[in-house]
Write a protein that holds these residues in place. Structure first.
Motif, PDB file in Angstrom:
ATOM      1  N   TRP A 134       2.761 -11.110 -13.316  1.00  0.00           N
ATOM      2  CA  TRP A 134       2.824 -10.913 -11.896  1.00  0.00           C
ATOM      3  C   TRP A 134       3.493  -9.726 -11.342  1.00  0.00           C
ATOM      4  O   TRP A 134       3.157  -9.074 -10.260  1.00  0.00           O
ATOM      5  N   LYS A 162      -6.560  -9.381 -18.887  1.00  0.00           N
ATOM      6  CA  LYS A 162      -7.540 -10.070 -18.402  1.00  0.00           C
ATOM      7  C   LYS A 162      -8.703 -10.561 -18.858  1.00  0.00           C
ATOM      8  O   LYS A 162      -9.128 -11.652 -19.169  1.00  0.00           O
ATOM      9  N   SER A 210       9.643  -6.283 -15.565  1.00  0.00           N
ATOM     10  CA  SER A 210       8.300  -6.749 -16.104  1.00  0.00           C
ATOM     11  C   SER A 210       8.457  -6.318 -17.543  1.00  0.00           C
ATOM     12  O   SER A 210       8.105  -7.359 -18.568  1.00  0.00           O
ATOM     13  N   ARG A 236       4.115 -14.922 -17.986  1.00  0.00           N
ATOM     14  CA  ARG A 236       3.435 -15.046 -16.708  1.00  0.00           C
ATOM     15  C   ARG A 236       4.362 -14.490 -15.651  1.00  0.00           C
ATOM     16  O   ARG A 236       3.290 -13.416 -14.657  1.00  0.00           O
ATOM     17  N   SER A 242       1.660  -6.661 -11.821  1.00  0.00           N
ATOM     18  CA  SER A 242       0.516  -6.611 -11.078  1.00  0.00           C
ATOM     19  C   SER A 242       0.899  -6.070  -9.636  1.00  0.00           C
ATOM     20  O   SER A 242       0.363  -5.356  -8.867  1.00  0.00           O
ATOM     21  N   PHE A 243       2.225  -6.604  -9.234  1.00  0.00           N
ATOM     22  CA  PHE A 243       2.689  -5.948  -8.050  1.00  0.00           C
ATOM     23  C   PHE A 243       2.961  -4.564  -8.134  1.00  0.00           C
ATOM     24  O   PHE A 243       2.904  -3.841  -7.240  1.00  0.00           O
TER      25      PHE A 243
END
Length: 274
Positions: free
Chosen positions: A41, A89, A20, A37, A44-45
């Protein structure tokens, strides 16, 4: 839960974390939205895995996992990842996520690959609600100060780009100087009272339960020094005695002093567990 399972979980998480961060770095260098992107994600994982580990660990140990330095580092990393995802976000500031998670990845690596230290018996003996609130508040404050430091760092980067008249996509993706300064200030406003609460509760707990407690303990004096200089930083910002690049440099210096206190002063403490 076996030690081998925990080790594999940490290793898998840190591999995803590394990928990441690398994708965020690629996006930073080449303005690649697909990489951005994918990195988001993956991050986030990573956050889901960290959260699952914390919950499983709490069920397994029947306590909140912040009572040893290694547990504290893991929770601190979780706080950084949580903050960075929220910022991405709500504010859509991609570079903040990158810089925050470079710091988070370093701390995660220290936690994962450091030698296992004995401390379970000690941690079990010192459980109390007061201690948990003290440590949690302090770690949340450190997380806020870390984000404030990164915003000030970005302020300096943006300032130099503008001064040298280096225009381009990278410059447009960094927020304007006023926004960077204001957000750094707001994180300090959030973190200073949290650190004060943590210090008050920590001293109260130590005076009752820690036999080696003295008020002039290096970690206590260092923490109050950190609180004082951040208070001076807020005062300078509110009274406009120091603004712009000056307050950004001051804020960066404050964070470096915080790091010195966290990693160095604790080694000379008479009652803080290493």
């Amino acid at each position: 839960m076996t030690d081998a399972y925990l080790t594999r979980l940490h290793e898998f998480t840190i591999i995803l974390y590394a990928i990441s961060v690398l994708l965020y770095f690629f996006d930073f260098m080449h303005n690649n939205q697909k990489a951005n992107r994918a990195a988001f994600w993956l991050l986030s994982f990573v956050w889901l895995l960290q959260t699952a580990f914390l919950l499983i660990y709490m069920v397994d140990t029947k306590r909140f996992p912040v009572l040893t330095i290694m547990e504290g580092l893991y929770f601190y990393t979780w706080v950084l990842v949580s903050f960075s995802l929220l910022i991405n976000k709500l504010l859509k500031i991609d570079f903040i996520v990158f810089f925050t998670n470079v710091l988070g990845f370093i701390i995660m690596a220290i936690h994962t690959f450091a030698p296992i230290r004995e401390g379970t018996e000690i941690a079990t003996q010192v459980i109390s609600e007061l201690l948990l609130i003290h440590i949690t508040a302090a770690l949340l404050a450190y997380g806020g100060f870390s984000l404030s430091f990164i915003f000030s760092l970005l302020y300096c980067v943006q300032f130099n780009l503008l001064k040298k008249k280096i225009w381009g996509k990278r410059l447009r993706r960094i927020p304007d100087l006023t926004k960077l300064e204001n957000i750094a200030y707001l994180f300090n406003v959030f973190s200073v009272p949290l650190l004060l609460i943590a210090l008050i509760l920590g001293i109260q707990w130590a005076s009752v339960q820690a036999p080696g407690f003295v008020w002039y303990d290096p970690k206590i004096l260092g923490s109050f020094l950190v609180l004082f200089i951040y208070g001076c930083c807020l005062y300078a910002r509110v009274t406009h005695k120091l603004v712009g690049k000056g307050i950004a440099y001051f804020n960066i210096a404050c964070f470096l002093i915080l790091l010195i206190n966290f990693f160095l002063a604790g080694n000379f403490s008479t009652f803080h567990y290493k």
